[in-house]
Design a protein around this motif. Sequence first.
Motif, PDB file in Angstrom:
ATOM      1  N   PRO A  40      50.492  30.016 -13.157  1.00 17.82           N
ATOM      2  CA  PRO A  40      49.946  31.216 -13.800  1.00 17.82           C
ATOM      3  C   PRO A  40      49.236  30.917 -15.115  1.00 17.82           C
ATOM      4  CG  PRO A  40      52.354  31.159 -13.974  1.00 17.82           C
ATOM      5  CD  PRO A  40      51.911  29.844 -13.421  1.00 17.82           C
ATOM      6  N   LEU A  50      41.797  35.369 -10.931  1.00 14.79           N
ATOM      7  CA  LEU A  50      42.386  36.336 -11.872  1.00 14.79           C
ATOM      8  C   LEU A  50      41.784  37.721 -11.716  1.00 14.79           C
ATOM      9  CD1 LEU A  50      42.963  34.721 -15.391  1.00 14.79           C
ATOM     10  CD2 LEU A  50      44.634  35.741 -13.857  1.00 14.79           C
ATOM     11  N   ARG A  74      47.243  33.418 -16.428  1.00 10.45           N
ATOM     12  CA  ARG A  74      46.805  34.732 -16.862  1.00 10.45           C
ATOM     13  C   ARG A  74      46.958  34.924 -18.372  1.00 10.45           C
ATOM     14  NH1 ARG A  74      48.792  39.924 -17.698  1.00 10.45           N
ATOM     15  NH2 ARG A  74      47.384  41.558 -16.939  1.00 10.45           N
ATOM     16  N   ALA A 111      41.680  40.475 -15.221  1.00  6.94           N
ATOM     17  CA  ALA A 111      43.093  40.751 -14.926  1.00  6.94           C
ATOM     18  C   ALA A 111      43.479  42.146 -15.406  1.00  6.94           C
ATOM     19  CB  ALA A 111      43.986  39.676 -15.557  1.00  6.94           C
TER      20      ALA A 111
END
Length: 324
Positions: free
Chosen positions: A21, A232, A23, A269
Amino acid sequence: MAIPAPRHGVPRIIARPDVRPMREEVLRGLHSEPKTLPPKLFYDETGAALFERICELPEYYLTRAELEILRARSGEIAKLAGPRVALLEYGSGAGVKIRLLLDALERPAAYVPVDISREQLGRVARELAAEYPEVAIRPLNADYTLQLAVPPLPEGSRRVAFFPGSTIGNFHPMEAAIFLGRVRRAVGKGGALVLGVDRRKRAATLNAAYDDASGVTARFNLNILARLNRDLHAHFDLHTFEHRAFFNSRASRVEMHLVSRIEQIVKVAGEPIHFERGESIWTESSYKYDRARLEELIETAGFRTRKLWTNRKRQFWVAYLEAV
Ligand code: AVJ
């Protein structure tokens, strides 16, 4: 002719959870001032392939210069390293340079390629396991900018780290020292590091290397946005950003940016990111070292220079460093 089964079997990739991840890291970068993205995001499948093409560009001298040094010095490196070495490669990429070392070393015991690009890592590990059946191949799919957990290595083998390509240049000098300090601890006492570093040189040469005439580096840079769109759920329109690369002489680094051609808001995102017209995302720094700065870095990290080689055109360094 039957191909002998690899003595160590088909390498199993050890995956660290930190490669997934991104993000939070991406959003943090896009919310900062100036906006930034970490260069490790370049290396998805497409990005890794584009980087291979960059290495072939006439303007991008780095890879050829380093290969020239490694070809000329692999025998010396092997002598310094001694027998039964466990090689740790930080950012193994396409696996070209490591073959030069594996061929020169005396009965290498193990090879641990560490890379963030899982596909490429698996491919290279399988190829090398077939080519070097006597070497234990232990691929590690990890973000090596974080603390590395090195898998168990053959008893009594000396650890030699290999960090080629001047990827060290992606770190701010202070972070470079901290990172190399970690490498120093990973190889332990008696260990060594073979380090590739690009030399500081005239701006025109550097500008051309990072802004090539055929636009491959521009595509490499822009690909980071395509990747965010895919991984994303970002909504970047690649046509509204342009590649910019230049040597910042005061900071001794090449900077790569993606500059927004228009004022816009891009969803990333789920979060709206505002861009002024002409505002940039800073995607990479490539620090260039003169000798004094390089020696300073080496010493701060806890290494001692045994050998420092350059190529005929004096563009690049390869250093053989011993853990103090
Ligand atoms: C792989 C990080 C060494 O900084 O020269 C090539 C990446 N960026 N062209 C570099 C890169 C633009 C490269 N490193």
